[in-house]
Design an enzyme around this catalytic site. Sequence first.
Site, PDB file in Angstrom:
ATOM      1  N   ASP A 199     -32.901   8.829 -12.000  1.00  0.00           N
ATOM      2  CA  ASP A 199     -31.564   9.302 -12.505  1.00  0.00           C
ATOM      3  C   ASP A 199     -31.452  10.425 -13.219  1.00  0.00           C
ATOM      4  O   ASP A 199     -31.185  10.565 -14.246  1.00  0.00           O
ATOM      5  CB  ASP A 199     -30.795   7.971 -13.225  1.00  0.00           C
ATOM      6  CG  ASP A 199     -29.600   7.837 -13.398  1.00  0.00           C
ATOM      7  OD1 ASP A 199     -28.945   8.640 -12.519  1.00  0.00           O
ATOM      8  OD2 ASP A 199     -29.065   7.035 -14.115  1.00  0.00           O
ATOM      9  N   CYS A 231       7.287   2.345 -13.558  1.00  0.00           N
ATOM     10  CA  CYS A 231       6.280   3.397 -13.579  1.00  0.00           C
ATOM     11  C   CYS A 231       6.123   3.593 -15.185  1.00  0.00           C
ATOM     12  O   CYS A 231       6.926   4.114 -15.890  1.00  0.00           O
ATOM     13  CB  CYS A 231       6.372   4.634 -13.066  1.00  0.00           C
ATOM     14  SG  CYS A 231       5.165   5.852 -13.300  1.00  0.00           S
ATOM     15  N   TYR A 233     -39.711  15.436  -4.458  1.00  0.00           N
ATOM     16  CA  TYR A 233     -39.550  14.490  -3.803  1.00  0.00           C
ATOM     17  C   TYR A 233     -39.476  14.843  -2.289  1.00  0.00           C
ATOM     18  O   TYR A 233     -39.262  13.808  -1.462  1.00  0.00           O
ATOM     19  CB  TYR A 233     -38.552  13.276  -4.134  1.00  0.00           C
ATOM     20  CG  TYR A 233     -36.996  13.963  -4.268  1.00  0.00           C
ATOM     21  CD1 TYR A 233     -36.541  14.489  -2.955  1.00  0.00           C
ATOM     22  CD2 TYR A 233     -36.503  14.363  -5.161  1.00  0.00           C
ATOM     23  CE1 TYR A 233     -35.250  14.815  -2.731  1.00  0.00           C
ATOM     24  CE2 TYR A 233     -35.272  14.585  -5.270  1.00  0.00           C
ATOM     25  CZ  TYR A 233     -34.328  14.879  -4.007  1.00  0.00           C
ATOM     26  OH  TYR A 233     -33.337  15.479  -3.959  1.00  0.00           O
ATOM     27  N   CYS A 291       6.733   7.619 -15.837  1.00  0.00           N
ATOM     28  CA  CYS A 291       8.135   8.195 -15.614  1.00  0.00           C
ATOM     29  C   CYS A 291       9.598   7.155 -15.553  1.00  0.00           C
ATOM     30  O   CYS A 291      10.501   7.578 -15.458  1.00  0.00           O
ATOM     31  CB  CYS A 291       8.117   8.972 -14.377  1.00  0.00           C
ATOM     32  SG  CYS A 291       8.058   8.103 -12.699  1.00  0.00           S
ATOM     33  N   LYS A 350     -30.592  -0.271  -4.874  1.00  0.00           N
ATOM     34  CA  LYS A 350     -30.388  -0.310  -6.347  1.00  0.00           C
ATOM     35  C   LYS A 350     -30.720  -1.472  -6.853  1.00  0.00           C
ATOM     36  O   LYS A 350     -30.429  -2.662  -6.740  1.00  0.00           O
ATOM     37  CB  LYS A 350     -28.814  -0.104  -6.236  1.00  0.00           C
ATOM     38  CG  LYS A 350     -28.153   1.472  -5.759  1.00  0.00           C
ATOM     39  CD  LYS A 350     -28.939   2.397  -6.586  1.00  0.00           C
ATOM     40  CE  LYS A 350     -28.074   3.627  -6.270  1.00  0.00           C
ATOM     41  NZ  LYS A 350     -26.886   3.872  -6.967  1.00  0.00           N
ATOM     42  N   GLU A 367     -40.525   5.417  -3.405  1.00  0.00           N
ATOM     43  CA  GLU A 367     -40.519   6.124  -4.588  1.00  0.00           C
ATOM     44  C   GLU A 367     -39.431   5.583  -5.669  1.00  0.00           C
ATOM     45  O   GLU A 367     -38.485   4.703  -5.212  1.00  0.00           O
ATOM     46  CB  GLU A 367     -39.849   7.567  -4.244  1.00  0.00           C
ATOM     47  CG  GLU A 367     -40.812   8.315  -3.193  1.00  0.00           C
ATOM     48  CD  GLU A 367     -40.043   9.331  -2.553  1.00  0.00           C
ATOM     49  OE1 GLU A 367     -39.356   9.804  -3.194  1.00  0.00           O
ATOM     50  OE2 GLU A 367     -40.636   9.925  -1.532  1.00  0.00           O
ATOM     51  N   CYS A 370       6.680  12.464 -10.842  1.00  0.00           N
ATOM     52  CA  CYS A 370       6.005  11.384 -12.016  1.00  0.00           C
ATOM     53  C   CYS A 370       4.835  12.386 -12.585  1.00  0.00           C
ATOM     54  O   CYS A 370       4.001  13.102 -12.003  1.00  0.00           O
ATOM     55  CB  CYS A 370       5.359  10.334 -11.387  1.00  0.00           C
ATOM     56  SG  CYS A 370       4.383   9.463 -12.735  1.00  0.00           S
ATOM     57  N   CYS A 409       4.342   4.124  -7.622  1.00  0.00           N
ATOM     58  CA  CYS A 409       5.441   4.862  -7.965  1.00  0.00           C
ATOM     59  C   CYS A 409       5.688   6.047  -6.959  1.00  0.00           C
ATOM     60  O   CYS A 409       4.960   6.457  -6.654  1.00  0.00           O
ATOM     61  CB  CYS A 409       5.128   5.764  -9.544  1.00  0.00           C
ATOM     62  SG  CYS A 409       6.360   6.863  -9.998  1.00  0.00           S
ATOM     63  N   LYS A 417     -36.211   5.719  -7.790  1.00  0.00           N
ATOM     64  CA  LYS A 417     -34.910   6.712  -7.546  1.00  0.00           C
ATOM     65  C   LYS A 417     -34.807   7.300  -9.103  1.00  0.00           C
ATOM     66  O   LYS A 417     -34.130   6.456  -9.957  1.00  0.00           O
ATOM     67  CB  LYS A 417     -33.750   5.896  -7.049  1.00  0.00           C
ATOM     68  CG  LYS A 417     -32.555   6.971  -6.921  1.00  0.00           C
ATOM     69  CD  LYS A 417     -31.577   6.213  -6.104  1.00  0.00           C
ATOM     70  CE  LYS A 417     -30.441   7.036  -5.848  1.00  0.00           C
ATOM     71  NZ  LYS A 417     -29.612   7.480  -7.034  1.00  0.00           N
TER      72      LYS A 417
END
Length: 682
Positions: free
Chosen positions: A131, A421, A239, A424, A327, A127, A444, A439, A129
């Site tokens: 989306d 970081c 399906y 922060c 895919k 089948e 943070c 970090c 697929k």
Amino acid sequence: MAAKRLAKKNAPPTKAAARRRVAGLRRQIEYHNYRYHVLDQPEITDRAYDRLVRELQDLEGRFPDLVTPESPTQRVGARPSAAFATVEHRRPMRSLANAFNEEELRAWGSRCVNALGGEPAAGYVCELKIDGAAVSLTYERGVLTRGATRGDGVAGEDVTANLKTVKSIPLRLRADRPPAVIEIRGEVYLTREAFEAINREREEAGQSLFANPRNAAAGSLRQLDPRVTAGRPLDIFVYGVGAADGATFRTHAQTLQWLADAGLKVNSHTESAAAPQDVLRYVERWTARHTGLRYETDGVVVKVNDLGEQTELGATSSAPRWAIAYKFPAEQAVTKVNDIRVYVGRTGALTPVAVLDPVHVSGVTVTNATLHNEDEIARKDVRIGDWVTVQRAGEVIPEVVQVLTARRTGRERRFTMPGRCPSCGTPVQRETGEAVLRCTNLACPAQVLGRLIHFCSRGAMNIDRVGPKLLEQLLAQRLVADPADLYALTAEQLIDLERMGSKSAANVLVSIDGSRRTTLARLVYALGIRHVGAHVAELLAAQFGDLRHLVRASFEDVRDVPGIGPAIAESVAGFFRNPANVRLIDKLLATGVTPAPARRAGTGPLAGKRVVFTGFLESFARPAAEALAKERGAIVSGSVSAQTDYVVAGGSPGSKLQKARALGVKVLTEQEFAALTGNTKE
């Protein structure tokens, strides 16, 4: 005399006559809906169709007690909902495992052959697929009574009123003797043309645009006002069947034929494949052709056709073993890296992201692509100003595949990860054996925001009205500092925020309040413990049963949970050793967050045992038998190994029974299994 005849003709119909006419009109309208929306073969003009609908509306207006839920007039007209109720699926709507190349597809086929002891008896079904957004449709005695989103696979949202606006979904099945109850699975989608039209309208109205047709379909289904959904030309392909009472199918192909005969829309490009080479030919053909379809499709789904063999193959915790999604190869595009920015996630991980010239890839406009970590940047030698190839495959975040070094001008700039970081200013660290910088400051701001976003996410506490933008405002205004503060928010505090009126504020508070009652697994996942995903949270909830028991668990207690290793155990135990985390849990419980106690693992003869089911069970439905074993503390597996403790064998058991005997695994009859679970019948 003529005047009398005219008066009689124009006289209001009796209720009995109206009932007969209403029934006839409904049959005609649904028939023409089927011809137009499912078969693409209309028999009457739009004006003639509209006349039928108007006559039905007029009669139902005169006789309101003749209105029924399956009437075509009820496709639009339900009042807007303040929120969606939760619907538990009769059987889980599992996602599919993926294959990204021919080798992986062949490997899946080999696993099926090995498990079944030979090629599938009825071959495979291939089948496209689609989306879109996965949904389930429940029909009771042929009438559509409930429609739900996939949600987390176990439970979704009740969007019945919205699904009734999709004209290719019949409100009543075209079946003479429909099953007592049947749950049908499908994918709601938008054509490319419809998607572009919706985005044009949103752009003209100054609204944000949908990223792709799938997001537009999902967003349309979750509109609180069904009239909004009705204004979007959603369609569906069904399906499969999730569960059925009163219907028996032998193969998947037979199931699809029944669905088509019952008036549901099945994709016309579905084909049976007798052998693996036929599957490969189908995949090859649609890899080349899929971009020419009117709707988005990102791959091919291949299923073992025989339903008995599907049962034999079983499923993992997340996906069936009898199906796989191949895919299509990733679509790639060339664009320019304008900058590299570093983002801090909820665990403190620093992730470099390439800021790109906008480029269209796999149906979406890409402006950012992950560079993963500093090692990847060095390996690919990505520089600011480079021309690069980017791709987006398998619904993952776009990534930079390679640098086009031949296009360098010498003005490109090398990038180095920051020593502090960016959120922060705390010095970053790289732990031994890891590729990411982190970090270590739990306060943070970026980490706090990330933890709040995770806490509110659909798989966690599912506070759907509280998104990243709102959370940023709440933090900036110092209205929240941790997840528990969300439950103390008031309407007065929210109304003062940007783009937040009284109605929106009320909806936010309803969404927050609705999350107070949750499951233990969801709350554990929402806490954001490192290495603890949704599946591990389920294992912990099932083992400890109560949040307090989990908080007090030692490293050894957690490590001994089947399916959890030392690294996860140390992360969990360490999380609860931190007094700040325990205070957060106390604060959440004090606000009324109430995780339903999970059934703890049993202590009987099946506790901790690995159990495999094979063959057809007469006394139990397979899902019910597996659930019963899990309730008694067993670990249910789909394959036999030396670690298997019991194999429960029903009729026509197949190769699993042979393997169990070869390995010396104890084989139980249904009756012996029932005795072990205490489920014997007098």
